[in-house]
Design a protein around this motif. Structure first.
Motif, PDB file in Angstrom:
ATOM      1  N   ALA A 292      10.739   3.415 -22.809  1.00 12.53           N
ATOM      2  CA  ALA A 292      10.214   4.078 -21.615  1.00 12.53           C
ATOM      3  C   ALA A 292      10.771   3.402 -20.365  1.00 12.53           C
ATOM      4  O   ALA A 292      11.178   2.240 -20.401  1.00 12.53           O
ATOM      5  N   THR A 293      10.765   4.158 -19.270  1.00 15.02           N
ATOM      6  CA  THR A 293      11.108   3.619 -17.963  1.00 15.02           C
ATOM      7  C   THR A 293      10.072   4.126 -16.960  1.00 15.02           C
ATOM      8  O   THR A 293       9.452   5.175 -17.170  1.00 15.02           O
ATOM      9  N   ALA A 294       9.907   3.374 -15.887  1.00 14.05           N
ATOM     10  CA  ALA A 294       8.980   3.788 -14.834  1.00 14.05           C
ATOM     11  C   ALA A 294       9.586   3.448 -13.480  1.00 14.05           C
ATOM     12  O   ALA A 294      10.226   2.409 -13.323  1.00 14.05           O
ATOM     13  N   LYS A 295       9.371   4.342 -12.533  1.00 10.90           N
ATOM     14  CA  LYS A 295       9.720   4.106 -11.136  1.00 10.90           C
ATOM     15  C   LYS A 295       8.403   4.060 -10.376  1.00 10.90           C
ATOM     16  O   LYS A 295       7.600   4.992 -10.466  1.00 10.90           O
ATOM     17  N   ILE A 296       8.191   2.971  -9.662  1.00 14.68           N
ATOM     18  CA  ILE A 296       6.919   2.750  -8.994  1.00 14.68           C
ATOM     19  C   ILE A 296       7.160   2.527  -7.509  1.00 14.68           C
ATOM     20  O   ILE A 296       8.072   1.781  -7.124  1.00 14.68           O
ATOM     21  N   THR A 297       6.349   3.168  -6.683  1.00 15.45           N
ATOM     22  CA  THR A 297       6.361   2.944  -5.245  1.00 15.45           C
ATOM     23  C   THR A 297       5.013   2.349  -4.867  1.00 15.45           C
ATOM     24  O   THR A 297       3.974   2.897  -5.240  1.00 15.45           O
ATOM     25  N   LYS A 298       5.040   1.230  -4.172  1.00 12.16           N
ATOM     26  CA  LYS A 298       3.805   0.579  -3.737  1.00 12.16           C
ATOM     27  C   LYS A 298       3.784   0.478  -2.222  1.00 12.16           C
ATOM     28  O   LYS A 298       4.790   0.151  -1.598  1.00 12.16           O
ATOM     29  N   SER A 299       2.620   0.768  -1.671  1.00  9.44           N
ATOM     30  CA  SER A 299       2.401   0.572  -0.235  1.00  9.44           C
ATOM     31  C   SER A 299       1.939  -0.858  -0.030  1.00  9.44           C
ATOM     32  O   SER A 299       1.104  -1.360  -0.780  1.00  9.44           O
ATOM     33  N   LEU A 300       2.507  -1.519   0.974  1.00  8.98           N
ATOM     34  CA  LEU A 300       2.118  -2.884   1.306  1.00  8.98           C
ATOM     35  C   LEU A 300       1.124  -2.819   2.460  1.00  8.98           C
ATOM     36  O   LEU A 300       1.409  -2.233   3.505  1.00  8.98           O
ATOM     37  N   ILE A 301      -0.054  -3.411   2.229  1.00  6.41           N
ATOM     38  CA  ILE A 301      -1.136  -3.326   3.210  1.00  6.41           C
ATOM     39  C   ILE A 301      -1.714  -4.710   3.484  1.00  6.41           C
ATOM     40  O   ILE A 301      -1.603  -5.605   2.638  1.00  6.41           O
ATOM     41  N   PRO A 302      -2.344  -4.885   4.638  1.00  2.00           N
ATOM     42  CA  PRO A 302      -2.984  -6.173   4.907  1.00  2.00           C
ATOM     43  C   PRO A 302      -4.184  -6.380   3.974  1.00  2.00           C
ATOM     44  O   PRO A 302      -4.881  -5.426   3.645  1.00  2.00           O
ATOM     45  N   MET A 303      -4.402  -7.634   3.572  1.00  4.60           N
ATOM     46  CA  MET A 303      -5.578  -7.967   2.757  1.00  4.60           C
ATOM     47  C   MET A 303      -6.815  -7.815   3.632  1.00  4.60           C
ATOM     48  O   MET A 303      -6.780  -8.104   4.818  1.00  4.60           O
ATOM     49  N   PHE A 304      -7.897  -7.396   3.034  1.00  5.04           N
ATOM     50  CA  PHE A 304      -9.169  -7.252   3.774  1.00  5.04           C
ATOM     51  C   PHE A 304      -9.977  -8.495   3.677  1.00  5.04           C
ATOM     52  O   PHE A 304      -9.956  -9.215   2.768  1.00  5.04           O
TER      53      PHE A 304
END
Length: 132
Positions: free
Chosen positions: A120-132
């Motif tokens: 299997a393969t996966a393409k992942i997009t992650k949003s970078l956000i400030p820690m709360f």
């Protein structure tokens, strides 16, 4: 090992699935999993949802090695392609890498292998956000 990575490894879901260790270095992650009864479908093969889940976890773990303590990453999008089955007792390997990191978004990929075969393969997009 960072506190955040230890928390990922000790997450109750990950423990239930059979994750015992996660490597995280230079934007790359790695998980080795032996297929057990908790991760198979009724046909006796690895459930596709487990591939989705652990591909995302592996990508996050690798990205953790690049994030500062004030930044968190959340999955924005994921695409998974499953190419072949894995059976009870097989040992599979998830390997992730950061493809491109910007200020607010990061693109990653995970490859899942059984021996030399890509399953299997996966393409992942992650949003970078400030820690709360």
């Amino acid at each position: 090992m960072s506190k955040r990575l230890r928390e990922v490894i000790s997450n109750p879901l990950h423990v239930f699935l059979g994750v015992t260790d996660i490597k995280s270095e230079n934007g790359c992650g790695e998980i080795v999993l032996t297929i057990n009864k908790n991760v198979i479908n009724p046909q006796g093969t690895l459930h596709g949802g487990i591939i989705y889940t652990l591909s995302d976890v592996c990508a996050y773990a690798g990205l953790l090695s690049l994030l500062d303590d004030d930044t968190e990453a959340v999955t924005h999008d994921i695409q998974v392609s499953v190419m072949r089955a894995a059976m009870l007792g097989d040992e599979i390997r998830f390997k992730s890498e950061v493809i491109k990191r910007g200020r607010s978004i990061c693109f990653l990929q995970t490859k899942v292998t059984l021996g030399e075969k890509v399953i299997a393969t996966a393409k992942i997009t992650k949003s970078l956000i400030p820690m709360f």
